[in-house]
Scaffold this motif. Structure first.
Motif, PDB file in Angstrom:
ATOM      1  N   ARG A  34      59.427   5.870  39.819  1.00 61.93           N
ATOM      2  CA  ARG A  34      59.274   4.874  40.890  1.00 61.93           C
ATOM      3  C   ARG A  34      57.804   4.574  41.156  1.00 61.93           C
ATOM      4  O   ARG A  34      57.411   3.408  41.335  1.00 61.93           O
ATOM      5  CB  ARG A  34      59.933   5.374  42.174  1.00 61.93           C
ATOM      6  N   VAL A  35      56.982   5.617  41.174  1.00 61.77           N
ATOM      7  CA  VAL A  35      55.554   5.429  41.467  1.00 61.77           C
ATOM      8  C   VAL A  35      54.857   4.696  40.317  1.00 61.77           C
ATOM      9  O   VAL A  35      54.028   3.809  40.547  1.00 61.77           O
ATOM     10  CB  VAL A  35      54.860   6.771  41.761  1.00 61.77           C
ATOM     11  N   VAL A  36      55.193   5.057  39.080  1.00 60.10           N
ATOM     12  CA  VAL A  36      54.580   4.387  37.922  1.00 60.10           C
ATOM     13  C   VAL A  36      54.954   2.899  37.900  1.00 60.10           C
ATOM     14  O   VAL A  36      54.108   2.031  37.672  1.00 60.10           O
ATOM     15  CB  VAL A  36      54.988   5.075  36.598  1.00 60.10           C
ATOM     16  N   ARG A  37      56.232   2.589  38.170  1.00 60.00           N
ATOM     17  CA  ARG A  37      56.670   1.188  38.237  1.00 60.00           C
ATOM     18  C   ARG A  37      55.906   0.431  39.318  1.00 60.00           C
ATOM     19  O   ARG A  37      55.475  -0.707  39.124  1.00 60.00           O
ATOM     20  CB  ARG A  37      58.167   1.115  38.541  1.00 60.00           C
ATOM     21  N   VAL A 104      56.670   8.546  49.559  1.00 58.41           N
ATOM     22  CA  VAL A 104      57.168   8.570  48.177  1.00 58.41           C
ATOM     23  C   VAL A 104      55.990   8.594  47.207  1.00 58.41           C
ATOM     24  O   VAL A 104      56.007   9.314  46.200  1.00 58.41           O
ATOM     25  CB  VAL A 104      58.079   7.358  47.895  1.00 58.41           C
ATOM     26  N   ARG A 105      54.943   7.820  47.514  1.00 55.32           N
ATOM     27  CA  ARG A 105      53.757   7.799  46.659  1.00 55.32           C
ATOM     28  C   ARG A 105      53.073   9.166  46.620  1.00 55.32           C
ATOM     29  O   ARG A 105      52.680   9.651  45.549  1.00 55.32           O
ATOM     30  CB  ARG A 105      52.779   6.742  47.175  1.00 55.32           C
ATOM     31  N   ALA A 106      52.969   9.800  47.786  1.00 53.98           N
ATOM     32  CA  ALA A 106      52.350  11.128  47.864  1.00 53.98           C
ATOM     33  C   ALA A 106      53.192  12.153  47.114  1.00 53.98           C
ATOM     34  O   ALA A 106      52.659  13.004  46.382  1.00 53.98           O
ATOM     35  CB  ALA A 106      52.179  11.539  49.332  1.00 53.98           C
ATOM     36  N   LEU A 107      54.507  12.068  47.282  1.00 54.35           N
ATOM     37  CA  LEU A 107      55.406  13.005  46.612  1.00 54.35           C
ATOM     38  C   LEU A 107      55.362  12.813  45.100  1.00 54.35           C
ATOM     39  O   LEU A 107      55.397  13.775  44.333  1.00 54.35           O
ATOM     40  CB  LEU A 107      56.831  12.794  47.132  1.00 54.35           C
ATOM     41  N   PRO A 176      36.679  10.026  40.009  1.00 48.71           N
ATOM     42  CA  PRO A 176      36.480  10.826  41.236  1.00 48.71           C
ATOM     43  C   PRO A 176      37.838  11.111  41.852  1.00 48.71           C
ATOM     44  O   PRO A 176      38.830  10.454  41.519  1.00 48.71           O
ATOM     45  CB  PRO A 176      35.639   9.895  42.124  1.00 48.71           C
ATOM     46  N   VAL A 177      37.904  12.075  42.743  1.00 50.16           N
ATOM     47  CA  VAL A 177      39.195  12.504  43.286  1.00 50.16           C
ATOM     48  C   VAL A 177      39.905  11.394  44.056  1.00 50.16           C
ATOM     49  O   VAL A 177      41.135  11.354  44.122  1.00 50.16           O
ATOM     50  CB  VAL A 177      39.019  13.777  44.153  1.00 50.16           C
ATOM     51  N   GLN A 178      39.132  10.422  44.611  1.00 53.98           N
ATOM     52  CA  GLN A 178      39.758   9.306  45.324  1.00 53.98           C
ATOM     53  C   GLN A 178      40.606   8.444  44.381  1.00 53.98           C
ATOM     54  O   GLN A 178      41.530   7.768  44.803  1.00 53.98           O
ATOM     55  CB  GLN A 178      38.712   8.394  45.992  1.00 53.98           C
ATOM     56  N   GLY A 179      40.276   8.450  43.098  1.00 54.71           N
ATOM     57  CA  GLY A 179      40.959   7.585  42.137  1.00 54.71           C
ATOM     58  C   GLY A 179      42.135   8.248  41.434  1.00 54.71           C
ATOM     59  O   GLY A 179      42.742   7.641  40.555  1.00 54.71           O
ATOM     60  N   ILE A 180      42.490   9.472  41.811  1.00 54.34           N
ATOM     61  CA  ILE A 180      43.596  10.163  41.138  1.00 54.34           C
ATOM     62  C   ILE A 180      44.897   9.395  41.356  1.00 54.34           C
ATOM     63  O   ILE A 180      45.182   8.929  42.455  1.00 54.34           O
ATOM     64  CB  ILE A 180      43.709  11.629  41.629  1.00 54.34           C
ATOM     65  N   ASN A 181      45.651   9.216  40.281  1.00 47.80           N
ATOM     66  CA  ASN A 181      46.901   8.465  40.387  1.00 47.80           C
ATOM     67  C   ASN A 181      47.891   8.939  39.333  1.00 47.80           C
ATOM     68  O   ASN A 181      47.520   9.538  38.320  1.00 47.80           O
ATOM     69  CB  ASN A 181      46.636   6.960  40.256  1.00 47.80           C
ATOM     70  N   VAL A 182      49.158   8.663  39.589  1.00 51.64           N
ATOM     71  CA  VAL A 182      50.243   9.181  38.754  1.00 51.64           C
ATOM     72  C   VAL A 182      50.169   8.638  37.329  1.00 51.64           C
ATOM     73  O   VAL A 182      50.299   9.383  36.355  1.00 51.64           O
ATOM     74  CB  VAL A 182      51.609   8.836  39.390  1.00 51.64           C
TER      75      VAL A 182
END
Length: 206
Positions: A34-37, A104-107, A176-182
């Motif tokens: 869901r997050v990747v979509r 949901v994004r955080a999870l 940087p850590v702010q840019g971390i994403n699934v």
């Protein structure tokens, strides 16, 4: 959960305790999907456009009489079935993004991190710094760590020399850590976190 900490040279540098609520979850592919979509949909430009029959240039004059021609009835040349006519149901400029709750994004991020930890594809390093911006020297260090396809997450600010040296290495991303994403976590085989990044991630989930 306790993880081993390494230096960029591949030697041991102690250990670190990380939160099981972030790195020790049983991965759920449905959440990650869901997050990747959501990420990829948001990234689409949506600038594709085709002209409809009301937008193409042409006359609206009735070009053949209503009856007696032996052909179909037509009102003007801009209809989609004629050459030069408008596109029927063509693409229009629009936003492809859709809403996804913050929780949901955080999870999804926590489950992506847990996926890497469970697969043994998570490496914790003391720091991500380089004395000079030399790609060759950094590539040798990555070889000692066994990195070929990796995402490296540092603290709030990247070391300038490290970022410059790493940006020319194929299949290696530095954020940087702010840019971390699934999506970026999953598209590389190995996830490398600095101790500063781990602290910032755990603070973010509090």
């Amino acid at each position: 959960m306790e993880l081993e900490v390494k230096t960029l040279d591949g030697s041991a540098a102690g250990s670190i305790t990380v939160s099981d609520e972030i790195f020790g979850l049983e991965p759920r592919t449905d959440l990650i999907h869901r997050v990747v979509r959501w990420q990829l949909a948001k990234r689409q430009a949506g600038t594709h456009k085709a002209k409809g029959r009301s937008e193409v240039s042409g006359t609206t004059k009735k070009f053949v009489r209503q009856k007696g021609s032996g052909g179909a009835r037509h009102g003007n040349r801009k209809a989609p079935q004629f050459r030069g006519g408008g596109k029927a149901f063509g693409p229009v400029v629009r936003d492809h993004g859709h809403d996804l709750p913050k929780k949901v994004r955080a999870l999804g991020l926590a489950h992506a991190l847990s996926t890497k930890a469970k697969a043994g594809s998570l490496i914790i390093v003391e720091d991500a710094k380089a004395g000079e911006a030399k790609t060759k020297a950094l590539k040798e260090k990555f070889g000692k760590l066994g990195l070929q396809s990796a995402l490296i997450i540092d603290g709030s600010e990247l070391d300038a020399n490290f970022a410059l040296a790493a940006r020319n290495i194929p299949a290696v991303d530095v954020l940087p850590v702010q840019g971390i994403n699934v999506y970026d976590i999953l598209r590389r085989n190995t996830l490398v976190l600095t101790k500063a990044a781990v602290s910032a991630i755990e603070e973010r989930f509090k």
